[in-house]
Design a protein around this motif. Sequence first.
Motif, short mmCIF file in Angstrom:
data_model
loop_
_atom_site.label_atom_id
_atom_site.label_comp_id
_atom_site.label_asym_id
_atom_site.label_seq_id
_atom_site.Cartn_x
_atom_site.Cartn_y
_atom_site.Cartn_z
N VAL A 69 -1.31 2.58 -1.24
CA VAL A 69 -1.03 3.84 -0.53
C VAL A 69 -1.58 5.06 -1.26
O VAL A 69 -1.57 6.17 -0.72
CB VAL A 69 0.48 4.02 -0.27
CG1 VAL A 69 0.98 2.95 0.68
CG2 VAL A 69 1.28 4.05 -1.56
N VAL A 99 11.22 7.61 0.85
CA VAL A 99 9.99 6.87 0.59
C VAL A 99 10.35 5.67 -0.27
O VAL A 99 10.97 5.82 -1.32
CB VAL A 99 8.95 7.75 -0.15
CG1 VAL A 99 7.65 6.97 -0.34
CG2 VAL A 99 8.69 9.05 0.60
N ALA A 159 6.13 2.14 1.09
CA ALA A 159 5.03 2.38 0.16
C ALA A 159 5.24 1.64 -1.16
O ALA A 159 4.83 2.11 -2.21
CB ALA A 159 4.91 3.89 -0.10
N GLY A 207 3.18 2.72 5.10
CA GLY A 207 2.43 3.68 4.28
C GLY A 207 0.93 3.48 4.34
O GLY A 207 0.17 4.25 3.75
N ASP A 208 0.47 2.47 5.04
CA ASP A 208 -0.97 2.19 5.07
C ASP A 208 -1.58 2.39 6.47
O ASP A 208 -2.60 1.81 6.80
CB ASP A 208 -1.25 0.77 4.56
CG ASP A 208 -0.62 -0.32 5.42
OD1 ASP A 208 0.16 0.01 6.33
OD2 ASP A 208 -0.92 -1.51 5.19
N VAL A 263 3.15 6.77 -7.59
CA VAL A 263 3.30 7.14 -6.18
C VAL A 263 4.18 8.40 -6.07
O VAL A 263 3.84 9.34 -5.35
CB VAL A 263 3.89 5.98 -5.36
CG1 VAL A 263 4.08 6.37 -3.90
CG2 VAL A 263 3.00 4.74 -5.47
N VAL A 299 -0.64 7.60 1.81
CA VAL A 299 0.78 7.87 2.05
C VAL A 299 1.03 9.35 2.37
O VAL A 299 1.89 9.71 3.18
CB VAL A 299 1.65 7.37 0.87
CG1 VAL A 299 1.33 8.08 -0.42
CG2 VAL A 299 3.13 7.46 1.20
N ILE A 326 9.28 5.73 4.72
CA ILE A 326 7.89 5.29 4.60
C ILE A 326 7.83 4.10 3.65
O ILE A 326 8.36 4.15 2.53
CB ILE A 326 6.99 6.44 4.10
CG1 ILE A 326 7.03 7.57 5.13
CG2 ILE A 326 5.56 5.96 3.88
CD1 ILE A 326 6.21 8.77 4.77
#
Length: 461
Positions: free
Chosen positions: A22, A49, A8, A111-112, A58, A32, A6
């Motif tokens: 995210v 990630v 992010a 991630g968006d 995050v 996310v 992912i």
Amino acid sequence: MIAIAILAAGRGTRMKSDLPKVLHELGGRTLVERVLQSCQEIEISRRLVIVGYRSELVKESLIEAQEKTKDREFPPLEFVEQTEQLGTGHAIQQLLPHLEGFQGDLLVLNGDVPLLRAETIKQLMAVHKQHQNSATILTANLPDPQGYGRVFTDSQNLVQQIIEDRDCTQAQKQNHRINAGIYCFHWPDLEKILPDLKADNDQKEYYLTDTVSSLSPVMAVDVEDYQEILGINDRKHLATTSDILQTRIKDKWLRAGVTLIDPHSITIDDTVELQADVVIEPQTHLRGKTSIASRSRIGPGSLIENSQIGENVTVLYSVISDSIVAENSRIGPYAHLRGHAQIGANCRVGNFVELKNAQIGDRTNIAHLSYLGDATLGEKVNIGAGTITANYDGKNKHKTQIGSGTKIGSNSVLVAPITLGENVTVAAGSVVTEEVPNDCLVIARSRQVVKPGWKLKEPEK
Ligand code: UD1
Ligand code: CA
């Protein structure tokens, strides 16, 4: 074998926010977290990630979210740092040391892109497998493709090139087929060409999308409902996706037998559980881990978060957080329950009453203008209007206990720590400071004095 990655790490400059993009929330979950959730139905062997901008935040947020959902059967999250954000291709390059020798497929998700359905990912993976593609990418025909990378395919639906919006000529911009930012790569193929990416574009970034020109075959799969793949770059996108998500959530509950009166004025997080025959009135907001049982009527004008509401409860113009209300109780108008308040069955809590960390037995009434904090009440207690537990001495909080059947007269102050027994009657206006046994009357105020014929003295001239 499938690994997911992912993206992010970006800040999300267009959000104009300190918070990483995210981590912005949509319907009770971060963007996310939603992306991670969208791949919960496929068999995954690794979860990576890529983090960068405020990476600690995050990581913390994802670890916390994961603990809540208890998705333990999934492989652990592996965080890969991208210290400088030089583009989506650069982000995936950071995986090279981590995926060395990996022979499977790599599913890459932006991630968006938070509204993606698990079904869609499954379809993408199925096509990828069936055709043994080098890469398969999710695409859509958007009415308004502005801001998205455009996907150029040949007559066989094989992708030749993806060109970012800002790098497109006017003619290329007429192509409405866009890149959703969701890809499946055969990792050994990608691994070979990743180091050769060049940053010769308007943003001087390394684009993951440039890899498709060096891979073959690369197939495009159109998503049926383009709303799923809307990417969030700014607050306007966040608001639009929020509307779409709310519609999805409300449709689900309407089909499940919930009545929503004036649905547009209601918001419901998708972490909320509702039973059939619940009625939600206008201007009501249900958030977090909240559940509401059958025949309850919530609203108008109420906010309930992280709380459990039993059957046949009414909540009118009230705020309830982190609390539990048992069946047949009436809450409001204008009540505030918080800090693990626990209300029994058949209770009444209304008209400007605040309860904090209070356990209330069945059939107890606290009907007007009271504050009860750190208190335990038995059954069939009656709390008169204006009763206050003085639970704070300026330093520490103290407990109040009130036995079953006790009646507290109006405008009394119970100075904690204090225990009142069962079937006690407290006279109105009392300030109770000492323990009270069962079955008695307590009057803790000065007696009324009446002086017949008494008059103010005339002032002397
Ligand atoms: C990207 C795609 C575009 C696609 C769109 C779909 C590229 C070059 N473009 O554009 O074709 O239509 O998504 O939504 O990939 N990120 C990192 N590290 C970086 C840069 C970005 O992790 O160095 C992350 C961001 O946090 C974000 C995601 O990658 O989650 C996408 O980045 P963003 O800048 O939003 O890409 P778009 O311009 O939207
Ligand atoms: Ca984006």
